[in-house]
Design an enzyme around this catalytic site. Structure first.
Site, PDB file in Angstrom:
ATOM      1  CB  SER A  18      -0.630  -2.922  -3.375  1.00 45.38           C
ATOM      2  OG  SER A  18      -0.920  -3.628  -4.573  1.00 45.38           O
ATOM      3  CE1 TYR A  46      -5.874  -2.767  -2.454  1.00 41.25           C
ATOM      4  CE2 TYR A  46      -4.509  -2.803  -4.432  1.00 41.25           C
ATOM      5  CZ  TYR A  46      -4.764  -3.226  -3.144  1.00 41.25           C
ATOM      6  OH  TYR A  46      -3.904  -4.107  -2.530  1.00 41.25           O
TER       7      TYR A  46
HETATM    8  P1  NAP Z   1      -7.579 -10.787   2.829  1.00 37.59           P
HETATM    9  O1  NAP Z   1      -7.172 -12.209   2.692  1.00 37.59           O
HETATM   10  O2  NAP Z   1      -8.856 -10.322   2.204  1.00 37.59           O
HETATM   11  O3  NAP Z   1      -7.571 -10.415   4.384  1.00 37.59           O
HETATM   12  C1  NAP Z   1      -7.907  -9.106   4.754  1.00 37.59           C
HETATM   13  C2  NAP Z   1      -7.675  -8.942   6.235  1.00 37.59           C
HETATM   14  O4  NAP Z   1      -7.913  -7.573   6.580  1.00 37.59           O
HETATM   15  C3  NAP Z   1      -8.627  -9.773   7.074  1.00 37.59           C
HETATM   16  O5  NAP Z   1      -7.936 -10.177   8.229  1.00 37.59           O
HETATM   17  C4  NAP Z   1      -9.725  -8.771   7.422  1.00 37.59           C
HETATM   18  O6  NAP Z   1     -10.400  -9.072   8.646  1.00 37.59           O
HETATM   19  C5  NAP Z   1      -8.912  -7.505   7.583  1.00 37.59           C
HETATM   20  N1  NAP Z   1      -9.675  -6.275   7.396  1.00 37.59           N
HETATM   21  C6  NAP Z   1     -10.367  -5.862   6.307  1.00 37.59           C
HETATM   22  N2  NAP Z   1     -10.923  -4.650   6.519  1.00 37.59           N
HETATM   23  C7  NAP Z   1     -10.561  -4.292   7.782  1.00 37.59           C
HETATM   24  C8  NAP Z   1     -10.833  -3.153   8.596  1.00 37.59           C
HETATM   25  N3  NAP Z   1     -11.584  -2.142   8.142  1.00 37.59           N
HETATM   26  N4  NAP Z   1     -10.301  -3.116   9.845  1.00 37.59           N
HETATM   27  C9  NAP Z   1      -9.547  -4.141  10.324  1.00 37.59           C
HETATM   28  N5  NAP Z   1      -9.267  -5.251   9.597  1.00 37.59           N
HETATM   29  C10 NAP Z   1      -9.775  -5.313   8.350  1.00 37.59           C
HETATM   30  O7  NAP Z   1      -6.447  -9.814   2.231  1.00 37.59           O
HETATM   31  P2  NAP Z   1      -4.903 -10.066   1.883  1.00 37.59           P
HETATM   32  O8  NAP Z   1      -4.824 -10.464   0.463  1.00 37.59           O
HETATM   33  O9  NAP Z   1      -4.251 -10.866   2.922  1.00 37.59           O
HETATM   34  O10 NAP Z   1      -4.365  -8.543   1.933  1.00 37.59           O
HETATM   35  C11 NAP Z   1      -3.661  -8.031   3.046  1.00 37.59           C
HETATM   36  C12 NAP Z   1      -3.025  -6.730   2.616  1.00 37.59           C
HETATM   37  O11 NAP Z   1      -2.159  -6.968   1.521  1.00 37.59           O
HETATM   38  C13 NAP Z   1      -4.024  -5.662   2.154  1.00 37.59           C
HETATM   39  O12 NAP Z   1      -3.625  -4.393   2.587  1.00 37.59           O
HETATM   40  C14 NAP Z   1      -3.941  -5.767   0.648  1.00 37.59           C
HETATM   41  O13 NAP Z   1      -4.311  -4.570   0.003  1.00 37.59           O
HETATM   42  C15 NAP Z   1      -2.469  -6.078   0.469  1.00 37.59           C
HETATM   43  N6  NAP Z   1      -2.145  -6.698  -0.815  1.00 37.59           N
HETATM   44  C16 NAP Z   1      -2.639  -7.917  -1.143  1.00 37.59           C
HETATM   45  C17 NAP Z   1      -2.317  -8.470  -2.371  1.00 37.59           C
HETATM   46  C18 NAP Z   1      -2.826  -9.826  -2.828  1.00 37.59           C
HETATM   47  O14 NAP Z   1      -2.650 -10.171  -4.006  1.00 37.59           O
HETATM   48  N7  NAP Z   1      -3.439 -10.627  -1.966  1.00 37.59           N
HETATM   49  C19 NAP Z   1      -1.497  -7.770  -3.264  1.00 37.59           C
HETATM   50  C20 NAP Z   1      -1.017  -6.526  -2.886  1.00 37.59           C
HETATM   51  C21 NAP Z   1      -1.340  -6.002  -1.656  1.00 37.59           C
HETATM   52  P3  NAP Z   1     -11.690 -10.083   8.702  1.00 37.59           P
HETATM   53  O15 NAP Z   1     -11.115 -11.481   8.608  1.00 37.59           O
HETATM   54  O16 NAP Z   1     -12.317  -9.791  10.028  1.00 37.59           O
HETATM   55  O17 NAP Z   1     -12.549  -9.733   7.527  1.00 37.59           O
END
Ligand code: NAP
Length: 247
Positions: free
Chosen positions: A142, A156
């Site tokens: 991130s 985080y």
């Molecule tokens: P999201 O829409 O909340 O989706 C999270 C995903 O992770 C879901 O598929 C969830 O599964 C899964 N998950 C959560 N906890 C888990 C666990 N303990 N074991 C296995 N799977 C788990 O998140 P996102 O925004 O796509 O983020 C994805 C990645 O990008 C993360 O690492 C996040 O920190 C990073 N990121 C995101 C952003 C942003 O702005 N969105 C920015 C920087 C970095 P379920 O569907 O079963 O809950």
């Protein structure tokens, strides 16, 4: 055909990555932890388009679950040559003085230990010296790792800084093993993660202040992940792509 495991492939960036990987010919193991319906939807979308995919439940913070995720993925799809360590969580915005230990532990368990366990299992199975096929690991870090996320979630941010360090070290360990290790650092991307942190409109609201003047889309992050995953980036390891609109 190549096979890839995407942790947290059921929603957001992971979902977009799973769909783009399938469109590029990868078989995809779609990991999730609680939302079986969302994972099945991704699998259905891939198979309806003629691709191959399987949903695999498991908590990346749990060592036995991580081994079981890989076992199930390989049972369904054959040996993996790609892994995207994407699963991650945030928590409500608070200054550090108001952040409790239970929350800190869970953030580090999922984001840091989860990434380390996922990467360790990938290294064990992909390394050529261990009989593996070689391949490519992409970690989803991130921009928080560089910006610190003051007053929002410095826990985080730290959990993701460790993912950056893992990328650098593991890339050096795996260079002679036919395995490349790289990371993407997304900025403000419109997914449901912000609602889980209590601010559904966070990406859109803050994205306006980034140099490109908007939040990013999950599909834009998936493009960078797929480039790092595939042979187009064959001389890149220990590298980072910031997908953050210049933030
Ligand atoms: P999201 O829409 O909340 O989706 C999270 C995903 O992770 C879901 O598929 C969830 O599964 C899964 N998950 C959560 N906890 C888990 C666990 N303990 N074991 C296995 N799977 C788990 O998140 P996102 O925004 O796509 O983020 C994805 C990645 O990008 C993360 O690492 C996040 O920190 C990073 N990121 C995101 C952003 C942003 O702005 N969105 C920015 C920087 C970095 P379920 O569907 O079963 O809950």
């Amino acid at each position: 055909m190549h096979s890839v495991l995407v942790t947290g492939g059921s929603r957001g960036i992971g979902r977009a990555t799973a769909l783009l990987a399938a469109a590029k010919g990868w078989s995809v193991a779609v990991n999730y932890v609680g939302n079986a319906g969302a994972a099945e939807d991704v699998v259905t979308e891939i198979t309806a388009a003629g691709g191959k995919a399987a949903a695999v439940r498991g908590d990346v913070a749990d060592e036995a679950d991580v081994v079981a995720i890989y076992d199930a993925a390989e049972r369904e799809l054959g040996p993996l040559t790609g892994v995207v360590a994407n699963a991650g969580i945030v928590a409500p915005s608070r200054p550090l003085v108001e952040i409790g230990l239970d929350r800190m532990r869970r953030i580090f368990e999922v984001n840091t230990i989860g990434a380390y366990l996922t990467a360790r299992e990938a290294a064990r199975r992909l390394a050529k010296s261990r009989g593996g096929p070689g391949g490519s690991i992409v970690l989803v870090s991130s921009m928080a790792a560089r910006l610190g996320s003051p007053f929002e979630y410095v826990d985080y941010a730290g959990s993701k800084a460790a993912v950056d360090t893992l990328t650098i070290g593991l890339a050096k360990e795996m260079g002679g093993e036919g395995v490349r290790v790289n990371a993407v650092r997304p900025g403000l991307i419109e997914t449901e993660i912000h609602a889980s942190g209590g601010q559904p409109d966070r990406a859109r609201r803050l994205g306006v202040g980034s140099p490109l003047g908007r939040a990013g889309r999950a599909e834009e992050v998936a493009e960078a992940i797929l480039w790092l995953l595939g042979d187009a980036s064959s001389y890149v390891t220990g590298g980072f792509i910031d997908v953050s609109g210049g933030r």
